[in-house]
Design an enzyme around this catalytic site. Structure first.
Site, mmCIF file in Angstrom:
data_model
loop_
_atom_site.group_PDB
_atom_site.id
_atom_site.type_symbol
_atom_site.label_atom_id
_atom_site.label_comp_id
_atom_site.label_asym_id
_atom_site.label_seq_id
_atom_site.Cartn_x
_atom_site.Cartn_y
_atom_site.Cartn_z
ATOM 1 N N LYS A 102 56.543 57.160 44.889
ATOM 2 C CA LYS A 102 57.488 57.962 45.682
ATOM 3 C C LYS A 102 58.853 57.286 45.678
ATOM 4 O O LYS A 102 58.949 56.051 45.803
ATOM 5 C CB LYS A 102 56.945 58.095 47.110
ATOM 6 C CG LYS A 102 57.755 59.010 48.021
ATOM 7 C CD LYS A 102 57.076 59.135 49.382
ATOM 8 C CE LYS A 102 57.837 60.046 50.333
ATOM 9 N NZ LYS A 102 57.142 60.180 51.639
ATOM 10 N N SER A 176 56.207 64.689 52.997
ATOM 11 C CA SER A 176 57.376 64.456 52.163
ATOM 12 C C SER A 176 57.036 63.838 50.812
ATOM 13 O O SER A 176 57.875 63.794 49.905
ATOM 14 C CB SER A 176 58.360 63.537 52.909
ATOM 15 O OG SER A 176 57.770 62.257 53.162
ATOM 16 N N SER A 200 52.906 62.737 55.823
ATOM 17 C CA SER A 200 53.424 62.885 54.464
ATOM 18 C C SER A 200 52.471 62.404 53.385
ATOM 19 O O SER A 200 52.649 62.750 52.214
ATOM 20 C CB SER A 200 54.749 62.119 54.331
ATOM 21 O OG SER A 200 55.727 62.668 55.180
#
Length: 623
Positions: A102, A176, A200
């Protein structure tokens, strides 16, 4: 290093609605190297795997999963370094396993954006979690798209393009950690790192048919992670199975590596939850919320029934206090913590922010010091109330998301619908619980659904083990996670130290734990040695001759135990390095070449146990 910044696109369909993306997991990658014997063969297999990944990246480019893709030259250098280390006898449990990170987690020499273009910078060193995975042989493929500054559960709040669901691109991917989940679902990576503050690491897992592990807060270091709310953030893992997630956890926990910095000690838990018969809490029907989504309500009931069938006791609990904690995440003072990473840039370049993220951060500036303390007091009271519910359950079973939305629906009402997605997730980090999101089949609209097993602080092992059982996996996950964190060596045994054999106690008496049963590569021959008591075999590697794969058991011993064990190894046996079927090298029993001169070659049996069984069957019966 140089690389490719991924161009964004809003064009929809990548694959037929409801079709399954290509699967790439740890065992699939190991299979690529299963028959490799030389460095050249490993190199060829690695390049073939990269070609497959390139095809997956090309096929999924309109899903906007990746922000940055590592270039070929850099990947080749890492592969060469891994091959060199492998043939030097290094233990590389994640040899050339491709993963994505990420883009709020640093990878040395790759840009970090946190989903905000003016924030882009290139770190000189990797986050500690990335370093640990790379030391284990894993291969970073690129950086994954995300909701800006990890603020959102939708995957729509990124200047690099809306991250689309690979099962139906009209729907959200979840966020996210959106790109991380999509990359694994599309076969770009065998696993991925995300982060989790409000859900997330779990919401995208549910919507992409993956396992999402959100560990106990502080279990893994967050050095090198751009924080959303640093006091709550967790690095999370996306994988296709609980067993894969457990293997990644074993590496990140760092048994035998080096201590984590910027992490916290995990409180000890006196209760040892049995994955066989847990008490699983569920909210009563009137406290459940699905926002009119009957398909998800039915999936949740099916999950409860499956847990009953697997031996769990279902207990209805009062969910009120958990919901109260969830509301504190955005309605309480913790939202102001997000300003520490993004506040200065918000003042300088407010136009660089997604409108929803900008409105959340602007509201955070209204939080006062008194609000912070008031929120802390409220959370303490709520946490104490939830403890009364934990007396009646070992785990909490909840839908991961109550419903799912199309991208156009989210864009039309971004705040409210995002809040709905966090209905069952927002409280977990505030209460310092651990959680495993588990797939739960497909919905009528072709989007996966999922449930989450939530457990108290430090009970990651129990939650992951039960989720593995729920997914009808083998119980491997718990075995991997129940490993010591002290320095250790992997030792392969081939004869009298196998389970059920006369010297096995020499392993278990020293605290040795079984890691796996497998075979060597097919470059070995096995001999029944003469004049040994108890009878023992000898293992010899042959580079140029036809040989075979021999059954072994791999045990984990700490350094002190191994040293004591070595003192008892008699000649002609010795401890050397052995190549396993996966291409990994571990320490193990070998024999001096002179000892096979008068020994019986028993390679054809494939292992010591089968040889002993055949000899027993051939022995004449006693009268």
């Amino acid at each position: 290093m140089t690389g490719t910044a991924n161009a964004t696109s809003s064009a929809p369909n990548i694959m037929p609605q409801g079709s399954a993306p290509m699967r790439l997991d740890l065992q699939t990658v190991r299979g690529c190297f299963a028959h490799c014997r030389t460095a050249a063969e490993h190199r060829t297999a690695a390049m073939d795997m990269l070609q497959r990944i390139k095809h997956a990246i090309h096929g999924a480019q309109r899903l906007n999963a990746l922000i940055y893709i590592a270039d070929d030259a850099w990947l080749q250098q890492v592969i060469e370094r891994n091959i060199t280390r492998l043939f030097q006898g290094c233990n590389l449990p994640l040899f050339c396993q491709p993963f994505v990170v990420k883009d709020n987690i640093d990878v040395a020499a790759m840009p970090t954006s946190a989903g905000c273009k003016p924030f882009i910078h290139t770190p000189s060193e990797s986050a500690e979690v990335v370093e640990r995975l790379c030391q284990a042989g894993a291969l970073v493929i690129g950086k994954a798209n995300l909701d800006q500054f990890a603020t959102g559960l939708t995957g729509t709040r990124s200047p690099f393009g809306v991250c689309r669901n690979p099962f139906n691109p009209e729907y959200i991917s979840g966020g996210s950690s959106s790109g991380s989940a999509v990359a694994v679902a599309c076969g770009i990576a065998a696993f991925a790192l995300g982060t989790d503050t409000a859900g997330s690491g779990r919401v995208p897992a549910a919507l992409n048919n993956l396992v999402g592990l959100k560990p106990t807060r502080g279990r893994w270091s967050h050095r090198g992670v751009v924080p959303a709310c640093r006091s709550l953030d967790c690095v999370s893992v996306f994988a296709h199975s609980c067993s894969d997630a457990a293997e990644i956890t074993a590496v990140l926990d760092g048994a035998g590596a080096w201590p984590m910095r910027w992490s916290q000690p995990i409180p000890s838990i006196t209760a040892n939850v049995s994955p066989q018969t847990p008490r699983i809490g569920v909210p009563p029907a009137h406290q459940r919320e699905f926002f009119g989504d009957e398909a998800m309500a039915a999936a949740y009931l099916a999950a409860i029934d499956r847990c009953k069938q697997l031996g769990a006791t279902i207990v209805e609990i009062d969910f009120t206090s958990f919901r109260a904690a969830a509301k504190l995440l955005y309605e309480g003072p913790w939202v102001s913590e997000r300003l520490l990473a993004a506040g200065e840039l918000l003042t300088q370049q407010p136009e660089a922010f997604d409108p929803s993220v900008r409105s959340i951060l602007h509201a955070a500036r209204q939080v006062t010091t008194a609000d912070v303390w008031r929120g802390i007091y409220q959370l303490d009271e709520i946490a104490a109330t939830t403890m009364t519910q934990w007396r009646h359950m070992d785990m909490l079973l909840l839908p991961t998301v109550a419903t799912v939305y199309r991208i156009d629906e989210i864009l039309a009402d971004p705040i409210k619908l995002n809040s709905n997605l966090g209905f069952y997730t927002n409280f977990v980090n505030l209460l310092n619980l651990c959680a495993v999101a588990s797939p739960m089949g497909m919905r009528p609209n072709g989007i996966p659904s999922g449930v989450t097993f939530i457990a108290p602080t430090g009970q990651d092992v129990a939650a992951l083990a039960w989720a593995a059982k729920f997914n009808r996996e083998s119980p491997l996950a718990a075995n991997i996670l129940n490993e010591p964190r002290e320095p250790h060596v992997l030792l392969a045994v081939v004869g009298a130290h196998l389970q059920g054999q006369p010297l096995h106690h020499q392993i278990t008496d020293r605290g040795g734990t079984l890691v796996q049963r497998c075979t060597t590569s097919n470059r070995y021959r096995l001999y029944a040695l003469a004049n040994t008591q108890p009878p023992k075999p000898g293992l010899v590697r042959f580079e140029a001759a036809a040989a075979g794969a021999i059954e072994v058991e791999v045990y984990r011993l700490n350094h002190a135990a191994l040293g004591e064990f070595l003192l008892g190894v008699p000649p002609p046996l010795a401890i050397g390095s052995i190549e396993l079927q996966t291409g990994e090298w571990v320490k193990g029993f070998v024999v001096e070449p002179w000892a096979i001169m008068d020994a019986l070659d028993i390679t054809e049996y494939g292992g010591w146990r089968r040889y002993l069984a055949a000899r027993s069957r051939a022995a004449p019966a006693r009268s």
